[in-house]
Motif scaffolding. Structure first.
Motif, PDB file in Angstrom:
ATOM      1  N   SER A 197       0.805  -1.199   0.343  1.00 55.07           N
ATOM      2  CA  SER A 197      -0.272  -0.474   0.419  1.00 55.07           C
ATOM      3  C   SER A 197       1.408   1.682   0.274  1.00 55.07           C
ATOM      4  N   LEU A 198       1.525   1.149   0.882  1.00 51.48           N
ATOM      5  CA  LEU A 198       2.528   2.618   0.931  1.00 51.48           C
ATOM      6  C   LEU A 198       4.167   2.621  -0.609  1.00 51.48           C
ATOM      7  N   ALA A 199       4.077   1.259  -1.515  1.00 49.95           N
ATOM      8  CA  ALA A 199       5.071   1.549  -2.113  1.00 49.95           C
ATOM      9  C   ALA A 199       5.260   3.211  -3.284  1.00 49.95           C
ATOM     10  N   PRO A 200       4.174   2.933  -3.586  1.00 47.18           N
ATOM     11  CA  PRO A 200       3.786   4.449  -4.089  1.00 47.18           C
ATOM     12  C   PRO A 200       4.148   6.370  -3.876  1.00 47.18           C
ATOM     13  N   HIS A 201       4.225   5.673  -2.406  1.00 47.60           N
ATOM     14  CA  HIS A 201       4.607   6.347  -1.461  1.00 47.60           C
ATOM     15  C   HIS A 201       5.332   7.375  -1.074  1.00 47.60           C
ATOM     16  N   VAL A 202       6.394   5.799  -1.011  1.00 47.19           N
ATOM     17  CA  VAL A 202       7.646   5.750   0.331  1.00 47.19           C
ATOM     18  C   VAL A 202       8.804   5.643  -0.746  1.00 47.19           C
ATOM     19  N   ARG A 203       9.197   5.712  -1.958  1.00 46.73           N
ATOM     20  CA  ARG A 203      10.350   5.257  -2.402  1.00 46.73           C
ATOM     21  C   ARG A 203      11.954   5.549  -1.326  1.00 46.73           C
ATOM     22  N   ALA A 204      11.499   6.819  -1.004  1.00 45.71           N
ATOM     23  CA  ALA A 204      13.911   7.582  -1.177  1.00 45.71           C
ATOM     24  C   ALA A 204      13.676   7.537   0.435  1.00 45.71           C
ATOM     25  N   VAL A 205      12.136   6.658   1.258  1.00 45.65           N
ATOM     26  CA  VAL A 205      12.054   6.518   2.478  1.00 45.65           C
ATOM     27  C   VAL A 205      12.338   5.255   2.785  1.00 45.65           C
ATOM     28  N   GLY A 257      -8.057  23.287   4.611  1.00 45.12           N
ATOM     29  CA  GLY A 257      -6.771  22.613   3.470  1.00 45.12           C
ATOM     30  C   GLY A 257      -6.956  20.925   3.349  1.00 45.12           C
ATOM     31  N   HIS A 258      -6.648  20.962   4.795  1.00 42.94           N
ATOM     32  CA  HIS A 258      -5.741  19.985   5.766  1.00 42.94           C
ATOM     33  C   HIS A 258      -6.757  18.913   5.826  1.00 42.94           C
ATOM     34  N   PHE A 259      -6.563  17.555   5.538  1.00 47.94           N
ATOM     35  CA  PHE A 259      -8.170  16.752   5.193  1.00 47.94           C
ATOM     36  C   PHE A 259      -7.033  15.550   5.862  1.00 47.94           C
ATOM     37  N   GLY A 260      -5.839  14.941   6.150  1.00 47.39           N
ATOM     38  CA  GLY A 260      -5.734  13.609   6.941  1.00 47.39           C
ATOM     39  C   GLY A 260      -6.338  13.429   7.833  1.00 47.39           C
ATOM     40  N   ASP A 315       7.627   8.637  12.709  1.00 46.83           N
ATOM     41  CA  ASP A 315       8.224   9.039  11.831  1.00 46.83           C
ATOM     42  C   ASP A 315       9.967  10.254  12.555  1.00 46.83           C
ATOM     43  N   ASN A 316      10.281  10.059  12.070  1.00 46.17           N
ATOM     44  CA  ASN A 316      11.828  11.492  12.175  1.00 46.17           C
ATOM     45  C   ASN A 316      11.398  13.118  11.958  1.00 46.17           C
ATOM     46  N   GLY A 317      10.314  13.007  11.298  1.00 48.26           N
ATOM     47  CA  GLY A 317       9.966  14.546  10.110  1.00 48.26           C
ATOM     48  C   GLY A 317      10.163  15.758  11.301  1.00 48.26           C
ATOM     49  N   SER A 318       9.705  16.861  10.857  1.00 47.33           N
ATOM     50  CA  SER A 318       9.943  18.227  11.509  1.00 47.33           C
ATOM     51  C   SER A 318       8.752  18.321  12.486  1.00 47.33           C
ATOM     52  N   GLY A 319       7.696  17.445  12.767  1.00 47.94           N
ATOM     53  CA  GLY A 319       6.829  17.775  13.960  1.00 47.94           C
ATOM     54  C   GLY A 319       6.583  18.691  13.550  1.00 47.94           C
ATOM     55  N   PHE A 320       5.190  19.157  15.047  1.00 48.21           N
ATOM     56  CA  PHE A 320       4.374  20.351  14.735  1.00 48.21           C
ATOM     57  C   PHE A 320       3.985  19.574  16.356  1.00 48.21           C
ATOM     58  N   ASP A 321       3.172  21.264  16.748  1.00 42.67           N
ATOM     59  CA  ASP A 321       2.661  20.786  17.758  1.00 42.67           C
ATOM     60  C   ASP A 321       0.405  20.464  17.673  1.00 42.67           C
ATOM     61  N   PRO A 322       0.733  19.349  18.631  1.00 40.12           N
ATOM     62  CA  PRO A 322      -0.424  18.642  18.177  1.00 40.12           C
ATOM     63  C   PRO A 322      -2.275  19.416  18.550  1.00 40.12           C
ATOM     64  N   ALA A 332       1.643   7.916   7.005  1.00 40.25           N
ATOM     65  CA  ALA A 332       2.855   7.707   6.015  1.00 40.25           C
ATOM     66  C   ALA A 332       3.011   9.223   5.258  1.00 40.25           C
ATOM     67  N   VAL A 333       2.114   9.231   4.268  1.00 38.07           N
ATOM     68  CA  VAL A 333       2.461  10.693   3.588  1.00 38.07           C
ATOM     69  C   VAL A 333       2.468  11.930   4.214  1.00 38.07           C
ATOM     70  N   ASN A 334       0.829  11.877   5.215  1.00 35.54           N
ATOM     71  CA  ASN A 334       1.706  13.074   5.890  1.00 35.54           C
ATOM     72  C   ASN A 334       3.211  13.508   6.438  1.00 35.54           C
ATOM     73  N   ALA A 335       3.479  11.966   6.716  1.00 37.06           N
ATOM     74  CA  ALA A 335       4.945  12.287   7.421  1.00 37.06           C
ATOM     75  C   ALA A 335       6.136  12.700   6.453  1.00 37.06           C
ATOM     76  N   ILE A 336       5.788  12.131   4.888  1.00 35.21           N
ATOM     77  CA  ILE A 336       6.400  12.593   3.745  1.00 35.21           C
ATOM     78  C   ILE A 336       6.410  14.378   3.893  1.00 35.21           C
ATOM     79  N   ARG A 337       4.759  14.125   3.247  1.00 36.59           N
ATOM     80  CA  ARG A 337       4.807  15.484   2.860  1.00 36.59           C
ATOM     81  C   ARG A 337       4.740  16.515   3.636  1.00 36.59           C
TER      82      ARG A 337
END
Length: 230
Positions: free
Chosen positions: A110-118, A192-195, A176-183, A147-152
């Motif tokens: 399911s994640l293959a098309p989205h995590v090519r370099a991750v 415009g954020h629907f995730g 994930d090891n992304g930039s993080g945010f304030d929950p 996963a897509v939100n973490a990458i994008r």
């Protein structure tokens, strides 16, 4: 001697008939199980189709309202959300993620098309046949969205996914090891954020809960539990 031969012949015949009856009963039972399984799968796939239809209908209604109100930027983002929803559904059907023998493989497909370099780590200790199609589909949709939100949005380069089942509850997490945010200050549908909103609705429909652990520059971990339908 003739009587003994008849008795022995009759015994052999009875034994043959018993074996034939057992074999036929086994074949009929297996056919009945296959038929019931097929019916259940059709019913679950129908529910999935209805869910997709409802989700798209809701988004399209929101687009129409946004256009009527002149909020064209929001309408554009909503339209992109519909397109992503359809694309992901078609990817699921094409890559047969739901037919995988274990959830690790299903998630990777399911994640293959989205995590090519991750860098992706999946440790979902549960056989696919222990989950209903509805359970598996819900997990795949939520995991993919996170996963897509973490990458994008978080520019994550590593994803760690884990899951298990405890007392009719499915527990899983995406870290994930992304930039993080304030929950406490996450952008919502108005921006415009629907995730996350979509994930919350999906979890609510399954009487589940979600916990978000994150901070700017610290990555993110989302832990979820939902009731199993198996």
């Amino acid at each position: 001697a003739a009587l003994l031969a008849v008795i022995l012949g009759f015994a052999v015949w009875v034994r043959f008939l018993n074996r034939l009856v057992r074999r036929r009963s086994f074949e009929l039972s297996r056919a009945e199980i296959a038929r019931k399984s097929s019916e259940l799968r059709v019913a679950e796939r129908t529910r999935i189709a209805v869910e997709l239809h409802d989700s798209l209908s809701q988004n399209l209604t929101g687009i129409a309202l946004a256009v009527n109100a002149g909020a064209y930027d929001l309408a554009k983002k909503s339209l992109k959300s519909c397109r992503d929803e359809l694309r992901n559904c078609l990817l699921d059907l094409r890559n047969d993620a739901l037919e995988a023998s274990d959830m690790d493989t299903a998630i990777r497909k399911s994640l293959a098309p989205h995590v090519r370099a991750v860098k992706l780590s999946v440790r979902f200790s549960l056989a696919r046949n222990k989950l209903s199609d509805d359970d598996a589909y819900t997990i795949l949709r939520i995991v993919r969205e996170l996963a897509v939100n973490a990458i994008r949005h978080g520019q994550a380069t590593e994803l760690h996914i884990a899951g298990s089942v405890e007392a009719q509850r499915i527990l899983f997490s995406v870290r994930d090891n992304g930039s993080g945010f304030d929950p406490q200050n996450t952008p919502g549908m108005a921006e415009g954020h629907f995730g996350l909103e979509g994930i919350r609705d999906r979890i609510k429909n399954r009487d589940g809960e979600m916990k978000i652990e994150s901070a700017p520059g610290k990555g993110t971990k989302v832990s979820i539990w939902i009731k199993s339908k198996y």
